[in-house]
Design an enzyme around this catalytic site. Structure first.
Site, PDB file in Angstrom:
ATOM      1  CB  SER A  22      -0.901   0.012   1.237  1.00  0.00           C
ATOM      2  OG  SER A  22      -1.560   1.257   1.303  1.00  0.00           O
ATOM      3  CG  LEU A  23       2.165   2.971  -3.251  1.00  0.00           C
ATOM      4  CD1 LEU A  23       2.108   3.394  -4.711  1.00  0.00           C
ATOM      5  CD2 LEU A  23       3.610   2.908  -2.776  1.00  0.00           C
ATOM      6  CE  LYS A  73     -11.344  -0.035  -1.667  1.00  0.00           C
ATOM      7  NZ  LYS A  73     -11.098   0.584  -2.955  1.00  0.00           N
ATOM      8  CG  ASP A 109     -12.192   4.116  -3.961  1.00  0.00           C
ATOM      9  OD1 ASP A 109     -11.089   4.654  -3.755  1.00  0.00           O
ATOM     10  OD2 ASP A 109     -12.504   3.006  -3.504  1.00  0.00           O
ATOM     11  CD  GLN A 261      -8.051   6.896  -2.090  1.00  0.00           C
ATOM     12  OE1 GLN A 261      -8.766   7.001  -1.105  1.00  0.00           O
ATOM     13  NE2 GLN A 261      -6.769   6.562  -2.030  1.00  0.00           N
TER      14      GLN A 261
END
Ligand code: ATR
Length: 290
Positions: A22-23, A73, A109, A261
């Site tokens: 994950s960034l 999610k 998103d 997002q």
């Protein structure tokens, strides 16, 4: 500079599994640092069978807000106290904000995608004919965003056609002015089909590890004027985008969506906008370095 972590420091984070790539921690901590805010953004790997416990724990520990990624999610929805209209429509939450004692779920998103389509492709959904590849959670969020944005025709192509039909059946009940179609993935084999669309958007994982859609080739795309968007951003140029680019189509990957997002989520938590462009430049540097 962000103050050193102390008893005053507020905690933000991300839950998902796996999280090692994950960034989000990188871009959020860079923005917190740039604004000198006394927050820290931490990855919390959570397996699906521990989701309920994890939410209770985060609530007890006083977390200010967090992001939600694959595979939670949709699964997180029953554990939240309230949903924004966008999250309700997308059936997915990627951002949670603690508001008083309540956990409120948002979906940033969709808005992030529209920002990226505009900035990276100069694409506006109003009046557009769109082809969406995939019928999973990401496709559902895309339908919600493009439907709200005023697309006039949305076609869903999926390997499992049943899932495409279910998805458009659901949204046909929500957006009654939009024309919906489902089609097999073979739509990618013929320029004659592709010529009908203004935008082709890949929401599947095809493209990660340089994989490509079976049979998608130069002859499929000859004379096609659509723009091509790939939610995959590692590698930055997937075979799908490479082919479109070679044939003169506008292309963009999902980095812009990830940054946009994130900017919206950041504003929900801190009430402040991150420095313009900072998150995207962090992501570009990280992806190039890999
Ligand atoms: P997400 O929430 O990221 O959308 P998902 O709900 O698991 O993830 O959906 C994954 C999507 O990628 C599905 O549309 C899946 O197609 P199927 O419904 O036919 O399984 C699509 N997908 C994954 N791997 C694929 C592949 N190799 N070729 C074509 N489509 C693929």
């Amino acid at each position: 500079m962000k103050p050193a972590i102390s008893g005053w420091t507020k905690v933000l984070g991300i839950i998902g599994s796996p999280l090692s790539h994950s960034l989000s921690p990188l871009m959020h901590n860079a923005a917190l640092d740039a604004l000198g805010l006394d927050y820290v953004y931490v990855p919390f790997p959570v397996s699906p069978d521990r989701l309920g416990e994890a939410i209770q724990g985060l609530k007890s520990l006083g977390i200010v807000g967090f992001n939600v990624t694959i595979p939670h999610k949709s699964a997180i929805i029953p554990y939240l106290d309230r949903l924004s209209p966008e999250a309700e429509l997308a059936g997915a939450v990627n951002t949670v904000n603690r508001e008083g004692d309540l956990l409120v779920g948002y979906n940033t998103d969709g808005a992030g995608l529209l920002v990226s389509l505009k900035e990276d492709l100069a694409f506006e959904p109003g009046g557009a004919k769109v082809l969406i590849l995939g019928a999973g959670g990401a496709a559902r969020g895309t339908l919600a965003a493009l439907g709200n944005g005023g697309a006039v025709s949305i076609t869903v192509a999926n390997r499992n056609r049943e899932k495409a039909n279910e998805l458009i059946g659901h949204f046909a009940g929500v957006f009654n002015k939009i024309e919906f179609h489902s089609i097999s993935l073979e739509v990618l084999l013929s320029a004659e089909h592709l010529q009908r669309f203004d935008l082709v958007i890949n929401t599947t994982s095809v493209g990660m590890n340089n994989t490509s859609f079976n049979g998608f080739s130069g002859s499929s795309i000859k004379g096609v004027s659509a723009s091509f968007y790939d939610m995959v951003y590692a590698p930055p140029i997937t075979p799908f985008l490479e082919l479109a680019r070679l044939h003169g189509c506008r292309t963009a990957n999902g980095l812009g969506m990830l940054a946009a997002q994130g900017e919206i989520a950041f504003s929900h938590w801190t009430g402040l906008a991150p420095p313009r462009g900072l998150m995207k430049s962090c992501l570009l540097t990280a992806v190039k370095g890999n």
